[in-house]
Enzyme design. Structure first.
Site, short mmCIF file in Angstrom:
data_model
loop_
_atom_site.label_atom_id
_atom_site.label_comp_id
_atom_site.label_asym_id
_atom_site.label_seq_id
_atom_site.Cartn_x
_atom_site.Cartn_y
_atom_site.Cartn_z
N LYS A 76 0.79 -1.23 0.00
CA LYS A 76 0.00 0.00 0.00
C LYS A 76 0.83 1.28 0.00
CE LYS A 76 -4.40 -1.40 0.20
NZ LYS A 76 -5.49 -0.88 -0.60
N ASP A 118 -8.87 -0.47 6.34
CA ASP A 118 -8.95 -1.73 7.07
C ASP A 118 -7.61 -2.09 7.67
OD1 ASP A 118 -11.62 -2.54 6.92
OD2 ASP A 118 -11.37 -3.35 4.91
#
Length: 372
Positions: A76, A118
């Site tokens: 990410k 998340d």
């Protein structure tokens, strides 16, 4: 956006080989150069696993191990770093190509980064905020593992826990940013009216696929014929489609989702973006109800296979990868579970011919991470 009927949400397979003929422009060339300027930059390993090749009926199988990307346990940071860089340059009126992280730190912008997650996207945004000396707020939905929350806090970000779903956490982050002039929303999903930053984040993921091309060439492997991609809202899959549908090869691009949250799979079946009713899943970072509006047109046009997998199959895949020396959590191991499902005898004829030559599985996060 409409809700998927239960029958569609339960369907576990989709194939449209004609999507391999679709083409699009590539990602910007300067993304990988930017990533090389980040502290600790190095290409992540592309691990060859001959035993999986024998099992899957491919000549060579590789796993792209994203368990230690720029000091974080997931891919990410590639999107968050480029997205934050571009968004700050845009806010400050600076040219992205000629502006370094040191330049941004020196500018001392009055900016607070805001996002929802998340787990790993929020941690990546928080890490960028720390690197740049900025404040950050991260909204997390119900069900995020306490260790993931603690990791975000350890980066120096404020965490706001939302007792609801991921989609509700995204709305909460957007609402928080809307009332604060200093806030800069850095979200990795798009909706109407919010697409520039998510597009920059998707562009950031292109470095992962450029690395794969280079690493395959270095070991004398054929170009990827099958690429298995874990999918939440679809941003990483969007980056994969953009990369491979703008190049010389046309591999099978296989999206893999939990059967508890198959929003892209259900949307492909209906040929329009849908919201599905999700259930709890160990693949927490893939537990998304609605595809990104930015990703959906690209996935609809260029994604030629999709599959939904169970928690049990992801757990088995994680165990098998660990035994082979690759530490992947349930989300990262989903790519192996998906490849196993897609390579069933009745499905193989729908895959690109090269899938039997070189298959690449994206292990998007490490075992200890709560993927996001």
């Amino acid at each position: 956006m409409v809700t998927a009927p239960a029958s569609l949400a339960r369907s576990s397979w989709f194939a449209r080989p004609a999507a391999r003929d679709w083409t699009c422009p590539p990602a910007p060339r300067d993304v990988a150069a930017f990533h090389r300027t980040l502290p600790g930059h190095a290409a992540t390993p592309l691990v060859e696993l001959p035993s999986l090749a024998a099992e899957l009926g491919a000549r060579r199988v590789f796993v792209k191990d994203e368990s230690a990307r720029l000091g974080l346990p997931a891919f990410k940071i590639l999107g968050a770093s480029w997205g934050v860089h571009r968004a700050l340059c845009d806010r400050l009126g600076l040219a992205p190509g000629g502006t370094s992280l040191a330049d941004l730190r020196s500018a001392r912008p009055d900016v607070r980064l805001v996002t929802a997650t998340d787990g790993n996207h929020g941690r990546a945004v928080a890490a960028m905020a720390r690197l740049l000396g900025l404040a950050a707020e991260v909204c997390v939905p119900h069900g995020v593992h306490p260790e993931a929350v603690a990791a975000i806090k350890a980066e120096g970000a404020a965490v706001t826990e939302i007792p609801a779903s991921y989609d509700e956490a995204v709305r909460a982050a957007a609402d928080a940013a809307a009332v604060d002039p200093s806030a800069l929303l850095v979200q990795d999903t798009a909706w109407p009216g919010y697409e520039r930053v998510p597009q920059w984040i998707v562009e950031g993921y292109s470095t992962l696929f450029s690395e794969i091309d280079e690493q395959l060439a270095e070991v004398g492997a054929a170009p990827a014929g099958l690429v298995a991609i874990p999918v939440g809202v679809g941003s990483l899959a969007q980056a994969a489609v953009t990369h491979y549908r703008s190049g010389q090869s046309a591999p099978t691009l296989l999206s893999v989702e939990p059967d508890a949250a198959p929003c892209v799979l259900a949307s492909l079946h209906q040929d329009r973006p849908l919201t599905v009713r999700t259930r709890p899943t160990t693949m927490a970072g893939l537990n998304c109800a609605t595809p990104s509006t930015l990703a959906w047109p690209v996935l609809r046009a260029g994604l030629d296979a999709a599959v939904a997998v169970t928690d049990a199959s992801a757990a088995r895949a994680a165990h098998d990868l660990a035994r082979l020396g690759v530490a992947a959590g349930p989300c990262g191991a989903a790519s192996l579970a998906g490849a196993r499902a897609a390579l069933a005898p009745d499905r193989r004829p729908l895959l690109a011919a090269g899938h039997g030559e070189t298959a690449v599985l994206l292990a998007t996060e490490g075992r200890a991470a709560n993927p996001a």
